[in-house]
Design an enzyme around this catalytic site. Structure first.
Site, PDB file in Angstrom:
ATOM      1  N   ARG A 113     -12.773  -6.164  27.847  1.00 62.44           N
ATOM      2  CA  ARG A 113     -11.113  -6.257  28.350  1.00 62.44           C
ATOM      3  C   ARG A 113     -11.267  -7.931  27.472  1.00 62.44           C
ATOM      4  NH1 ARG A 113      -6.516  -3.213  29.874  1.00 62.44           N
ATOM      5  NH2 ARG A 113      -5.949  -4.885  30.323  1.00 62.44           N
ATOM      6  N   HIS A 115      -5.233  -1.322 -10.634  1.00 62.83           N
ATOM      7  CA  HIS A 115      -4.259  -1.742 -10.679  1.00 62.83           C
ATOM      8  C   HIS A 115      -4.312  -3.075  -9.466  1.00 62.83           C
ATOM      9  CE1 HIS A 115      -1.338   1.644 -12.454  1.00 62.83           C
ATOM     10  NE2 HIS A 115      -1.657   2.199 -10.887  1.00 62.83           N
ATOM     11  N   ASN A 157      -3.861 -12.299  33.676  1.00 60.62           N
ATOM     12  CA  ASN A 157      -3.618 -10.837  32.614  1.00 60.62           C
ATOM     13  C   ASN A 157      -2.808 -11.109  31.688  1.00 60.62           C
ATOM     14  OD1 ASN A 157      -4.615  -9.567  30.619  1.00 60.62           O
ATOM     15  ND2 ASN A 157      -4.030  -7.990  31.833  1.00 60.62           N
ATOM     16  N   GLY A 158      -2.526 -11.520  30.327  1.00 58.18           N
ATOM     17  CA  GLY A 158      -1.009 -11.820  29.871  1.00 58.18           C
ATOM     18  C   GLY A 158      -0.569 -13.185  29.480  1.00 58.18           C
ATOM     19  N   LYS A 198     -10.131  -5.321  23.841  1.00 58.61           N
ATOM     20  CA  LYS A 198     -10.237  -3.657  24.177  1.00 58.61           C
ATOM     21  C   LYS A 198      -8.777  -3.857  24.390  1.00 58.61           C
ATOM     22  CE  LYS A 198     -11.763   0.664  23.561  1.00 58.61           C
ATOM     23  NZ  LYS A 198     -12.236   0.617  22.727  1.00 58.61           N
ATOM     24  N   TRP A 226      -9.957 -12.733  27.597  1.00 54.94           N
ATOM     25  CA  TRP A 226      -9.376 -13.181  26.364  1.00 54.94           C
ATOM     26  C   TRP A 226      -9.156 -14.420  26.787  1.00 54.94           C
ATOM     27  CZ3 TRP A 226      -5.631 -12.453  22.898  1.00 54.94           C
ATOM     28  CH2 TRP A 226      -6.215 -12.728  21.759  1.00 54.94           C
ATOM     29  N   GLU A 263     -15.121  -5.196  12.861  1.00 57.39           N
ATOM     30  CA  GLU A 263     -15.677  -5.513  13.820  1.00 57.39           C
ATOM     31  C   GLU A 263     -16.463  -6.187  14.284  1.00 57.39           C
ATOM     32  OE1 GLU A 263     -11.743  -3.402  15.947  1.00 57.39           O
ATOM     33  OE2 GLU A 263     -12.933  -1.909  14.608  1.00 57.39           O
ATOM     34  N   LYS A 301     -14.035  -0.724  10.533  1.00 60.91           N
ATOM     35  CA  LYS A 301     -15.133  -0.858  11.380  1.00 60.91           C
ATOM     36  C   LYS A 301     -16.395  -2.591  11.495  1.00 60.91           C
ATOM     37  CE  LYS A 301     -14.272   1.361  15.240  1.00 60.91           C
ATOM     38  NZ  LYS A 301     -12.924   0.897  14.828  1.00 60.91           N
ATOM     39  N   CYS A 309      -7.085  -9.704  29.696  1.00 64.84           N
ATOM     40  CA  CYS A 309      -8.270 -10.694  30.805  1.00 64.84           C
ATOM     41  C   CYS A 309      -8.254  -8.824  31.704  1.00 64.84           C
ATOM     42  CB  CYS A 309      -8.037 -11.410  31.747  1.00 64.84           C
ATOM     43  SG  CYS A 309      -7.513 -12.457  30.071  1.00 64.84           S
ATOM     44  N   GLU A 331     -10.585   2.660   7.815  1.00 67.79           N
ATOM     45  CA  GLU A 331     -11.336   2.569   9.389  1.00 67.79           C
ATOM     46  C   GLU A 331     -12.559   2.126   9.166  1.00 67.79           C
ATOM     47  OE1 GLU A 331     -12.112   2.964  12.834  1.00 67.79           O
ATOM     48  OE2 GLU A 331      -9.910   2.687  12.426  1.00 67.79           O
TER      49      GLU A 331
END
Length: 621
Positions: free
Chosen positions: A31, A513, A107-108, A616, A81, A497, A494, A2, A490
């Site tokens: 955030r 395999h 926040n948390g 973020k 968030w 996301e 991306k 947040c 990566e």
């Protein structure tokens, strides 16, 4: 997670507090964007003014336009968030207590909130939300009702709270005060003239001041127009020197690009160059940015463990290859959230490297603390000055990428890889693994990379055009070997996301395999092809992997080095990047994959700056 903002000013009640906080929330929305809210202290000594709405900040802006708040002396704001409770109007912050006289944001995660909630309910307190935050608000109100000042009340309740939190609160009876507290979650103080600021990131107030103070673990801050008071939770005053933020508000703006993501991809030549800049001291030796690990300690280490999450972990994997090659030290890369739970073998001869863009990633913070408890020295690679990881590590190497606003990381990834290379060169020089001329050569090669990244960006239209044709694809696979493997992972990350498409990155040698069972007619596969120079056998092996998937109907798209004449014989399309030393090629080969994900998500109409369900800075474990 947040985003939080606080402001108090010296003027008579006016519109500035609301404007400052709303502007800060706009810069902090990366955030979290499940809901947003604002509380202001007005001339009404019995009640704060508040507006909050589920959804993105624009919903709150519309609410304020339809139902304006009165002029104010102080304000706090929040963009969420969601953790406890769905993203609804009721669960949005701020939360009110003391019959509407007090407002709190958070926040948390408060881990013991269930027991505290039951305690408050037994006293007759009624809850209007599902959040853990409202518990803290009612605890704060209880202390204020007993006659404590807002700051004293905050110190009292933080001693009872467990978990990770940043709390900000205002009380209508103290109209020129905002109080904050932090534990395991970021809070920064901005110092102005006749006004002061609080924020979960300096970007919240960078438009108004570039002078900041850090708030450390288990500290409480009280800001008024006249000044700032910091204490520990026992009430002892703490003195702290301010620092200057070395970038300005324009760095947190789009700069003419349609999205922050686009801008940050184009920032990458500068991010890499700035991370390299000024690293040689007056004696011609490489230097870190802060902290101190004695050379004797670094000479004695026999193992390095990198702890990181997500994109930062992939940067660690790229760096692992370089450090092992240059320094002949074994390097392990651990996902930070798994590290301390598997009882790792760590001691005084283990160097732990913690990588985090924000420096506030809770999983990585806890890994750092566990390593230090075992006696291991810790070097932090972070982007944010004054962040928790930067403060708690024994030494720090800043990536200097500037603010990264888009939630999915791009320029931070390249800056982190660059910092890992610098650390490897530093250790190789210190431990005598490389001669001075070899060190100079490596640095010269790195200095050439920013211009090569720019060449990739300038030639980006073919990969963008391909992305626009693939908006209906349901799955994309990525293959790589050696340093190309973390690039493949990566690239897949991306795409997941930004475009919400199933994507996986595999080691190309692992294909036979099991993963080759996924290949069917028309399946898109991206391959990061190794350079044919110096590693011919690896190049030919990956060419064989390309042939294996093509034989089963896959559409193959290859990232290859300029001059690789064989690549076009095995691909539907080749995207060339400039030649570079093998270990440094990820700084180039990942860029087309970033652009591909960006363009494909844009073609699907998605918000590339704020992908769904993501935030973020992940400040909960």
């Amino acid at each position: 997670m947040c985003g939080i903002v606080g402001y108090v000013g010296a003027g008579a009640p006016d519109a500035r507090p609301q404007g400052v906080v709303m502007g800060g929330l706009a810069r902090l929305e990366y955030r979290g964007y499940d809901s947003a809210g604002l509380a202001v202290v007005t001339s009404d000594r019995d009640r704060v003014g508040m507006r909050k709405k589920a959804g993105k900040l624009v919903n709150l802006e519309k609410e304020l336009a339809g139902r304006p708040l009165e002029p104010a002396t102080a304000a706090i704001g929040h963009t969420r968030w969601a953790t406890h409770g769905a993203p609804t109007d009721a669960n949005a912050h701020p939360h009110l207590a003391a019959h509407g006289r007090l407002a709190i944001i958070h926040n948390g995660i408060i881990e013991n909130f269930s027991a505290l909630r039951a305690e408050l309910q037994s006293e007759g307190v009624e809850f209007l939300s599902e959040t853990d935050t409202e518990v803290a608000g009612h605890l704060l109100a209880r202390e204020v009702d007993r006659g404590e000042s807002l700051a004293d009340a905050m110190r009292i309740i933080t001693r009872r709270l467990e978990g990770a939190f940043t709390l900000l609160a205002v009380d209508a009876s103290e109209p020129r005060t905002v109080v904050g507290a932090r534990r395991n979650s970021p809070l920064v103080i901005g110092l102005g003239e006749g006004e002061n600021f609080l924020g979960s990131d300096v970007v919240a107030f960078i438009e108004h001041t570039r002078t900041a103070l850090e708030l450390h673990q288990d500290e409480v801050v009280e800001i008024t127009p006249e000044g700032v008071t910091i204490t520990d939770i026992a009430g002892h005053t703490v003195e702290r020197e301010p620092y200057h933020v070395d970038w300005d508000a324009t760095a947190a703006q789009k700069g003419g690009f349609p999205t922050f993501m686009e801008k940050e991809i184009h920032d990458q030549p500068t991010a890499v160059a700035d991370t390299l800049r000024g690293r040689i001291d007056e004696h011609g030796r490489l230097q870190l940015d802060g902290g101190m690990i004695h050379e004797n300690v670094l000479n004695s280490i026999d193992k390095i463990i990198v702890v990181a999450c997500g994109t930062a972990a992939y940067a660690g994997l790229v760096g692992r290859n370089a450090i092992e090659h240059w320094c002949r030290i074994p390097v392990e890369v651990e996902l930070a959230h798994e590290f301390r739970y598997r009882d790792p073998v760590v001691g005084v001869k283990t160097l732990v490297v913690a990588i985090s863009q924000s420096g506030e990633t809770m999983d990585t913070i806890m890994a750092v603390r566990h390593a230090q408890q075992q006696g291991a020295p810790v070097i932090a690679i972070v982007n944010s000055q004054g962040s928790t990881i930067a403060r708690e590590a024994d030494a720090v190497l800043y990536t200097r990428a500037g603010p990264e606003i888009a939630v999915a990381s791009t320029k931070a990834f390249l800056a982190q890889i660059t910092a890992m290379f610098l650390l490897g060169i530093y250790l190789a020089e210190l431990r005598g693994n490389k001669f001075p001329d070899e060190i100079e050569s490596l640095l010269d090669q790195l200095e050439e990379i920013p211009a090569k990244i720019q060449r990739v960006l300038d030639a980006s239209e073919p990969v963008r055009a391909l992305a626009r044709t693939m908006a209906d694809e349901r799955t994309v696979l990525f293959l790589g070997r050696h340093v190309g493997y973390p690039v493949a992972m990566e690239g897949a990350l991306k795409l997941k996301e930004l475009a919400y498409i199933h994507a996986e990155g595999f080691p190309a040698g692992e294909l036979k395999h099991g993963p080759i069972a996924l290949i069917e007619e028309g399946q898109p596969v991206f391959i990061v092809l190794p350079s044919p120079r110096g590693r011919e056998s690896l190049h030919s092996k990956v060419i064989s992997n390309v042939q294996e998937v093509r034989a089963r109907g896959a559409r193959t798209f290859v990232i290859a080095e300029e001059g690789d004449t064989e690549a076009a014989n095995h691909a539907e399309q080749v995207f060339y990047v400039p030649a570079a030393p093998v270990l440094m090629t990820p700084l180039l080969s990942v860029v087309p994959l970033q652009l591909f994900a960006l363009e494909l998500a844009t073609a699907k109409g998605y918000d590339v700056d704020q992908p769904r369900n993501l935030a973020k800075s992940v400040t909960v474990e």
